[in-house]
Scaffold this motif. Structure first.
Motif, PDB file in Angstrom:
ATOM      1  N   GLU A  61      43.086  43.183  37.149  1.00  0.00           N
ATOM      2  CA  GLU A  61      42.098  42.635  38.067  1.00  0.00           C
ATOM      3  C   GLU A  61      41.009  43.667  38.322  1.00  0.00           C
ATOM      4  O   GLU A  61      41.260  44.872  38.298  1.00  0.00           O
ATOM      5  N   LEU A  62      39.832  43.151  38.554  1.00  0.00           N
ATOM      6  CA  LEU A  62      38.675  43.947  38.937  1.00  0.00           C
ATOM      7  C   LEU A  62      38.467  43.700  40.422  1.00  0.00           C
ATOM      8  O   LEU A  62      38.453  42.547  40.862  1.00  0.00           O
ATOM      9  N   ASN A  76      38.440  40.031  44.432  1.00  0.00           N
ATOM     10  CA  ASN A  76      39.290  40.243  43.250  1.00  0.00           C
ATOM     11  C   ASN A  76      38.922  39.259  42.153  1.00  0.00           C
ATOM     12  O   ASN A  76      38.821  38.061  42.404  1.00  0.00           O
ATOM     13  N   GLN A  77      38.766  39.788  40.972  1.00  0.00           N
ATOM     14  CA  GLN A  77      38.447  38.978  39.792  1.00  0.00           C
ATOM     15  C   GLN A  77      39.536  39.236  38.756  1.00  0.00           C
ATOM     16  O   GLN A  77      39.730  40.367  38.316  1.00  0.00           O
ATOM     17  N   GLU A  78      40.262  38.170  38.396  1.00  0.00           N
ATOM     18  CA  GLU A  78      41.330  38.322  37.410  1.00  0.00           C
ATOM     19  C   GLU A  78      40.750  38.646  36.044  1.00  0.00           C
ATOM     20  O   GLU A  78      39.709  38.112  35.648  1.00  0.00           O
ATOM     21  N   GLN A  83      40.355  42.190  28.286  1.00  0.00           N
ATOM     22  CA  GLN A  83      39.098  42.341  29.034  1.00  0.00           C
ATOM     23  C   GLN A  83      39.096  43.663  29.808  1.00  0.00           C
ATOM     24  O   GLN A  83      38.092  44.370  29.841  1.00  0.00           O
ATOM     25  N   ALA A  84      40.226  43.971  30.428  1.00  0.00           N
ATOM     26  CA  ALA A  84      40.324  45.218  31.197  1.00  0.00           C
ATOM     27  C   ALA A  84      40.145  46.425  30.280  1.00  0.00           C
ATOM     28  O   ALA A  84      39.384  47.345  30.597  1.00  0.00           O
ATOM     29  N   GLY A  96      30.954  37.843  36.613  1.00  0.00           N
ATOM     30  CA  GLY A  96      31.882  37.140  37.489  1.00  0.00           C
ATOM     31  C   GLY A  96      31.638  37.492  38.940  1.00  0.00           C
ATOM     32  O   GLY A  96      30.577  38.003  39.316  1.00  0.00           O
ATOM     33  N   LEU A  97      32.648  37.222  39.747  1.00  0.00           N
ATOM     34  CA  LEU A  97      32.578  37.368  41.194  1.00  0.00           C
ATOM     35  C   LEU A  97      32.104  38.751  41.641  1.00  0.00           C
ATOM     36  O   LEU A  97      31.267  38.874  42.539  1.00  0.00           O
TER      37      LEU A  97
END
Length: 189
Positions: A61-62, A76-78, A83-84, A96-97
């Protein structure tokens, strides 16, 4: 996902950490790697924003945390592990968020820097007084120990946390955030 996080915490002596592990003996620990992100001139930190990518065994998560009058608003952005990994290796933040929230605050950055990684072994469980986490964290040549309690009501949570510490004969030690401890240590090295 966005939520208000009200967290109480104390640093622990190793003996207190070992003693408290018995309280969590029914819990399987989770290892999480926290990759802290900012710019080389700490633009996020100067805006009182903390950002990390946290990886687990099979997810990531970011997150950004922004202080509020009480607690931190957490966004929190999954992410999946690929991707991570790409975000960490390329020092790029996925759309994203999180980027949207930074843009809403007038923070537009293209040059990100991964400051490094702090690894935590966490025992976490829901208790009568809130979500409690017992952490052993490793960064640079440091190992530290911390007890956190996430609560809905700061005043009641503070009383409950102090009571828990007293009952377990644990001396409260102010605990700056993991990011602050990480940055302070990196500046010393």
């Amino acid at each position: 996902m966005k939520h208000l996080e009200i967290e109480l915490k104390t640093l622990l002596k190793k003996e207190d950490y070992i003693k408290l592990k018995e309280y969590f003996s029914d819990i399987t620990p989770i290892t999480q790697n926290n990759y802290y992100i900012d710019t080389c001139d700490y633009r996020l930190r100067s805006n009182k924003i903390a950002m990390r990518i946290r990886t687990f065994e099979d997810s990531a998560e970011l997150t950004i945390k922004i202080p509020q009058a009480v607690g931190n608003m957490e966004y929190n952005q999954e992410l999946n592990l690929e991707q991570a990994k790409d975000s960490i290796e390329q020092a790029l933040i996925p759309d994203g968020l999180v980027l949207q929230e930074l843009n809403n605050r007038g923070i537009q950055i293209t040059e990100w820097l991964v400051l490094g990684c702090l690894t935590t072994v966490r025992y976490e469980k829901e208790t009568d007084i809130g979500l409690m986490a017992l952490d052993e964290s490793h960064y640079f040549d440091v190992t530290d120990y911390e007890l956190e309690l996430e609560v809905a009501d700061e005043a009641k949570g503070t009383m409950d946390f102090q009571s828990f510490l007293e009952k377990n004969h644990i001396e409260y030690q102010k605990a700056p955030s993991k990011l602050v401890r990480f940055i302070e240590k990196s500046k010393k090295d």
